[in-house]
Motif scaffolding. Structure first.
Motif, PDB file in Angstrom:
ATOM      1  N   UNK A 294       0.812  -1.225   0.000  1.00 41.82           N
ATOM      2  CA  UNK A 294       0.000   0.000   0.000  1.00 41.82           C
ATOM      3  C   UNK A 294       0.842   1.270   0.000  1.00 41.82           C
ATOM      4  N   UNK A 295       2.122   1.139   0.357  1.00 42.09           N
ATOM      5  CA  UNK A 295       3.032   2.286   0.319  1.00 42.09           C
ATOM      6  C   UNK A 295       4.202   1.921  -0.587  1.00 42.09           C
ATOM      7  N   UNK A 296       4.226   2.564  -1.732  1.00 37.86           N
ATOM      8  CA  UNK A 296       5.172   2.198  -2.788  1.00 37.86           C
ATOM      9  C   UNK A 296       6.090   3.375  -3.096  1.00 37.86           C
ATOM     10  N   UNK A 297       7.387   3.073  -3.124  1.00 37.19           N
ATOM     11  CA  UNK A 297       8.398   4.110  -3.352  1.00 37.19           C
ATOM     12  C   UNK A 297       9.183   3.732  -4.610  1.00 37.19           C
ATOM     13  N   UNK A 298       9.084   4.568  -5.633  1.00 39.89           N
ATOM     14  CA  UNK A 298       9.816   4.336  -6.883  1.00 39.89           C
ATOM     15  C   UNK A 298      11.024   5.257  -6.956  1.00 39.89           C
ATOM     16  N   UNK A 299      12.211   4.682  -7.102  1.00 46.14           N
ATOM     17  CA  UNK A 299      13.418   5.473  -7.322  1.00 46.14           C
ATOM     18  C   UNK A 299      13.660   5.538  -8.824  1.00 46.14           C
ATOM     19  N   UNK A 300      13.595   6.749  -9.343  1.00 49.97           N
ATOM     20  CA  UNK A 300      13.687   6.987 -10.782  1.00 49.97           C
ATOM     21  C   UNK A 300      15.074   7.547 -11.091  1.00 49.97           C
ATOM     22  N   UNK A 391      18.293   3.625 -19.326  1.00 48.21           N
ATOM     23  CA  UNK A 391      19.514   4.039 -20.027  1.00 48.21           C
ATOM     24  C   UNK A 391      20.418   4.897 -19.136  1.00 48.21           C
ATOM     25  N   UNK A 392      20.426   4.604 -17.870  1.00 45.40           N
ATOM     26  CA  UNK A 392      21.193   5.391 -16.910  1.00 45.40           C
ATOM     27  C   UNK A 392      22.585   4.801 -16.678  1.00 45.40           C
ATOM     28  N   UNK A 393      22.675   3.511 -16.549  1.00 48.66           N
ATOM     29  CA  UNK A 393      23.945   2.876 -16.181  1.00 48.66           C
ATOM     30  C   UNK A 393      24.987   2.967 -17.288  1.00 48.66           C
ATOM     31  N   UNK A 420      15.839  -2.504 -15.599  1.00 49.93           N
ATOM     32  CA  UNK A 420      16.987  -1.901 -16.280  1.00 49.93           C
ATOM     33  C   UNK A 420      16.755  -1.894 -17.781  1.00 49.93           C
ATOM     34  N   UNK A 421      16.732  -0.707 -18.371  1.00 54.00           N
ATOM     35  CA  UNK A 421      16.670  -0.545 -19.817  1.00 54.00           C
ATOM     36  C   UNK A 421      18.045  -0.089 -20.291  1.00 54.00           C
ATOM     37  N   UNK A 422      18.601  -0.764 -21.282  1.00 51.95           N
ATOM     38  CA  UNK A 422      19.914  -0.395 -21.783  1.00 51.95           C
ATOM     39  C   UNK A 422      19.999  -0.607 -23.290  1.00 51.95           C
ATOM     40  N   UNK A 423      21.011  -0.003 -23.885  1.00 53.06           N
ATOM     41  CA  UNK A 423      21.292  -0.196 -25.306  1.00 53.06           C
ATOM     42  C   UNK A 423      21.956  -1.560 -25.475  1.00 53.06           C
ATOM     43  N   UNK A 424      21.448  -2.355 -26.396  1.00 50.79           N
ATOM     44  CA  UNK A 424      21.994  -3.690 -26.629  1.00 50.79           C
ATOM     45  C   UNK A 424      23.011  -3.618 -27.773  1.00 50.79           C
ATOM     46  N   UNK A 425      24.229  -3.253 -27.421  1.00 56.97           N
ATOM     47  CA  UNK A 425      25.281  -3.115 -28.432  1.00 56.97           C
ATOM     48  C   UNK A 425      26.634  -3.209 -27.754  1.00 56.97           C
ATOM     49  N   UNK A 426      27.637  -3.582 -28.524  1.00 56.34           N
ATOM     50  CA  UNK A 426      28.997  -3.653 -28.015  1.00 56.34           C
ATOM     51  C   UNK A 426      29.809  -2.506 -28.622  1.00 56.34           C
ATOM     52  N   UNK A 427      29.835  -1.376 -27.903  1.00 54.08           N
ATOM     53  CA  UNK A 427      30.577  -0.203 -28.377  1.00 54.08           C
ATOM     54  C   UNK A 427      31.741   0.106 -27.439  1.00 54.08           C
ATOM     55  N   UNK A 428      32.295  -0.922 -26.832  1.00 52.57           N
ATOM     56  CA  UNK A 428      33.319  -0.705 -25.812  1.00 52.57           C
ATOM     57  C   UNK A 428      34.624  -1.414 -26.133  1.00 52.57           C
ATOM     58  N   UNK A 429      34.824  -1.775 -27.383  1.00 54.65           N
ATOM     59  CA  UNK A 429      36.061  -2.445 -27.766  1.00 54.65           C
ATOM     60  C   UNK A 429      37.243  -1.481 -27.686  1.00 54.65           C
TER      61      UNK A 429
END
Length: 555
Positions: A294-300, A391-393, A420-429
Motif C-alpha cells: 500500500x506504500x510504494x516508493x519508486x526510485x527513478x 539508459x542510466x547505467x 533496467x533498460x539499456x542499449x543492446x550493443x557492443x561499443x566498448x572495444x
C-alpha cells in the motif's frame, strides 16, 4: 598505385567485417574468461542456512572486481588519445595480449559474417522486408557492401577504381540506386580501415568521396554515411594535429537527449515503438511485484520526462484489492537538470491529483553521481521500493568507481525489483575498427527505423538523428578517457550485476503480452522485434537487437 593490404598492422577492417554475430563473443575471449568472485554480504545466514537456490547460486559464480572492470573499460582503451603515423602502441600491445583471437582475424570474421547473413537472407527470399518492395533495408545495404569489400578491396586504388562485377554473390536484384549506395559504403569502409592503420592522407581521399555524395537529409543509407564520415573526419583531424583533444566529463549524447524539447520527445514516443514496448513491459513487472503493498516508493534514475511514471500511476489506481495509501517518487538527477526535474514533479503531482492518488515527489540533486548516498532517498520503514533505470547505467561504464558506489547504495536499499533498460550493443572495444563496424550496423538499423516511423516528421527526425550523430562521434572520433559512449550487451551486465547478489527474475506472461499488444498499435510495429534472451527481452528493428530490458531482485 595500389593501396597496401596492411596485413602486418594491428588493425584491419576486413578482418572485423568477416565474422560478426556468433563470432563476436570470441573477439574478446581473452578479456572474458572469468572465474570466482567476491559477493557483498554472506551466502549463508548466521545459522548457516543456505540463502541461495541452486539456480541463483549458479548465476552468481562470476568475475572478480578487477576482471569485470576490465570487461567494462577494456583497460587498453583508457589511455589518452595519441595517434601517430604508426599503429597505436596500445593496439599492438592488445593484439599481443589477446593471442587467442588476434585482432586481424577477429576483424575479418566480423565483416564476413555480416555479408554471409545477407547471403542467407537472399536464399530465404526475405531480402526485402521493408514496406517498399523495391528497396532493401539500410542494414542489408551495409551487409552487401561489407561482403563486397571483403572480397574485392584488394582491387581498390588511389584513383578510386572499384570493381563492380562480378562479386561472387548474387546481388543482381539491387536497383541502380542501391548499387550506388553499396559503392558509397565501400568507400566509407575503405576510409575507416585506413584510419585504423593511421594512414590519414589515404583515408581523407576516400572520405572526401563519401562526404560529397551523402547528406543529412537524404536516404537512410546516405544519412548514416554522412554522420560516420563526419566522425571519421574529426578523428583524422585529431590524428594529424589539426584539432586539439579537450578532456570533458560531460556525456554530450546524454546532454542532447535531456535537452530535447517536449514536441520532439512526444513525437518520438508516438511514432517509434521501442520506448512504449519496454515501458509497458517494465511497469507491468513493477505492478506485479508490489501487488499487495500500500506504500510504494519508486526510485527513478535520471528520467526527465516521467512518462513511465504516469503509466505506473494509472495501473496503481486500477487495483481493486489493495488501495494505495502513498505512492512516492524519488528522482535522481544532476543539479544541471534541476529546473526540468522540478517541472516534471509538478506535472506528475497534478496528474496524481486527477487520479485521486496519494502522491509524494522528491528530487535528489547531485553535482556528481559519485556523491550518491543511501540516506538521500529517505526510505520509510513501511515502504516497498522499486528502481527504474532507463539508459542510466551506460553513462557510468567509463566511470567504474561511480558505478560501484551507485550499485552499493541500491544494494543497501534492497528494492523488491529493479528494471533496467539499456542499449543492446557492443561499443566498448579497445580496437577502433571493431567499434566502427559494431556501431555502423547498429546505427544503420536505427536510422532505418527512423526512416520508416518518422518519414513524415522530418524536423523531429533530424533532431533525433543529431543526438544519434553525437553517439557516433563519441564512438568513432574519440579515444581514451574522452569516449563516454560505452554501451555493452546484456551478458556483460549480467556478469556485473552478479557481484551485487542481483538475480535476474524475468517477465511474466502478462508482461510479455503487454509488449506484443503495445507493439501492434504502431503502424510499423511488425518490424519491431521482441525476442527473449535468457530472462530478459531484446527489442530491435527487423531482427537487429537495439535495446534490452531486464528485471532483477536482490538477495
Amino acid at each position: 598505385m595500389e593501396i597496401d593490404q596492411f596485413s602486418s598492422t594491428a588493425l584491419n577492417l576486413k578482418e572485423i567485417l568477416v565474422g560478426y554475430g556468433s563470432a563476436q563473443e570470441d573477439v574478446f575471449k581473452g578479456q572474458e574468461s572469468f572465474s570466482g568472485m567476491k559477493l557483498l554480504g554472506p551466502i549463508e545466514d548466521e545459522n548457516g542456512t543456505k540463502l541461495l537456490k541452486d539456480e541463483d547460486q549458479k548465476q552468481l559464480q562470476e568475475p572478480e572486481v578487477d576482471e569485470l572492470l576490465e570487461e567494462f573499460n577494456c583497460g587498453h582503451d583508457m589511455q589518452e588519445f595519441n595517434e601517430t603515423t604508426e599503429p597505436a602502441k596500445h593496439d599492438v600491445e592488445s593484439a599481443e595480449h589477446n593471442k587467442q583471437v588476434p585482432p586481424l582475424l577477429a576483424s575479418l570474421e566480423l565483416l564476413r559474417n555480416y555479408g554471409s547473413r545477407f547471403k542467407r537472407l537472399s536464399e530465404q527470399n526475405i531480402t526485402k522486408p521493408s514496406l517498399d518492395p523495391h528497396q532493401i533495408s539500410t542494414e542489408e545495404i551495409m551487409r552487401v557492401a561489407g561482403a563486397r569489400y571483403v572480397q574485392y578491396s584488394a582491387h581498390w586504388n588511389d584513383s578510386f577504381c572499384i570493381p563492380m562485377h562480378p562479386y561472387g554473390l548474387d546481388f543482381g536484384g539491387l536497383s541502380e540506386e542501391e548499387n550506388r549506395e553499396v559503392e558509397l559504403v565501400q568507400f566509407l569502409l575503405g576510409a575507416a580501415e585506413r584510419v585504423g592503420c593511421q594512414q590519414f592522407e589515404r583515408a581523407s581521399k576516400l572520405l572526401l568521396h563519401c562526404q560529397l555524395n551523402s547528406s543529412a537529409n537524404a536516404s537512410p543509407v546516405q544519412r548514416v554515411i554522412f554522420h560516420f564520415a563526419q566522425a571519421l573526419r574529426e578523428r583524422i583531424d585529431r590524428g594529424l594535429g589539426r584539432m586539439t583533444a579537450k578532456g570533458s566529463e560531460k556525456n554530450e549524447e546524454v546532454e542532447l537527449i535531456q535537452k530535447l524539447d517536449t514536441k520532439v520527445a512526444l513525437t518520438c514516443h508516438k511514432n517509434i515503438p521501442f520506448n512504449q514496448v519496454m515501458q509497458f513491459t517494465g511497469i507491468q513487472a513493477i505492478v506485479e511485484h508490489v501487488a499487495s503493498e500500500t506504500k510504494i516508493h519508486l526510485i527513478d534514475l535520471e528520467s526527465v520526462s516521467g512518462v513511465h511514471d504516469t503509466v505506473l500511476m494509472q495501473a496503481l489506481t486500477e487495483r481493486q484489492d489493495y488501495k494505495v495509501q502513498l505512492f512516492k517518487i524519488t528522482a535522481l538527477a544532476l543539479s544541471s537538470y534541476k529546473a526540468m526535474i522540478e517541472e516534471t514533479g509538478k506535472r506528475l503531482a497534478r496528474f496524481a491529483e486527477s487520479l485521486n492518488l496519494p502522491f509524494s515527489y522528491n528530487a535528489v540533486f547531485v553535482t556528481d553521481f559519485a556523491e550518491i548516498r543511501k540516506d538521500d532517498f529517505e526510505i520509510g520503514e513501511d515502504e516497498v521500493v522499486a528502481v527504474y533505470s532507463p539508459y542510466f547505467l551506460r553513462g557510468m561504464v567509463s566511470r567504474p568507481d561511480c558505478m560501484e558506489n551507485l550499485m552499493r547504495v541500491i544494494w543497501n536499499i534492497k528494492p523488491v525489483i529493479m528494471i533496467v533498460l539499456e542499449v543492446e550493443a557492443n561499443h566498448n572495444s579497445p580496437f577502433f575498427v571493431n567499434r566502427f563496424i559494431e556501431a555502423l550496423f547498429f546505427y544503420s538499423a536505427f536510422f532505418d527505423c527512423l526512416g520508416s516511423c518518422m518519414n513524415h516528421e522530418n524536423e523531429c527526425r533530424m533532431k533525433i538523428e543529431a543526438v544519434l550523430s553525437e553517439g557516433i562521434r563519441d564512438i568513432v572520433a574519440m579515444e581514451g578517457r574522452e569516449r563516454k559512449v560505452r554501451n555493452v550487451k546484456i551478458d556483460v551486465w549480467r556478469r556485473f550485476f552478479a557481484r551485487y547478489r542481483m538475480v535476474e527474475i524475468g517477465f511474466s506472461e502478462s508482461s510479455l503480452y503487454q509488449a506484443h499488444l503495445v507493439n501492434k498499435e504502431f503502424a510499423f510495429g511488425k518490424f519491431c522485434t521482441v525476442d527473449k534472451n535468457g530472462k530478459c527481452l531484446l527489442v530491435g528493428w527487423k531482427g537487429t537487437p537495439l535495446h534490452s530490458i531486464s528485471a532483477w531482485r536482490f538477495l
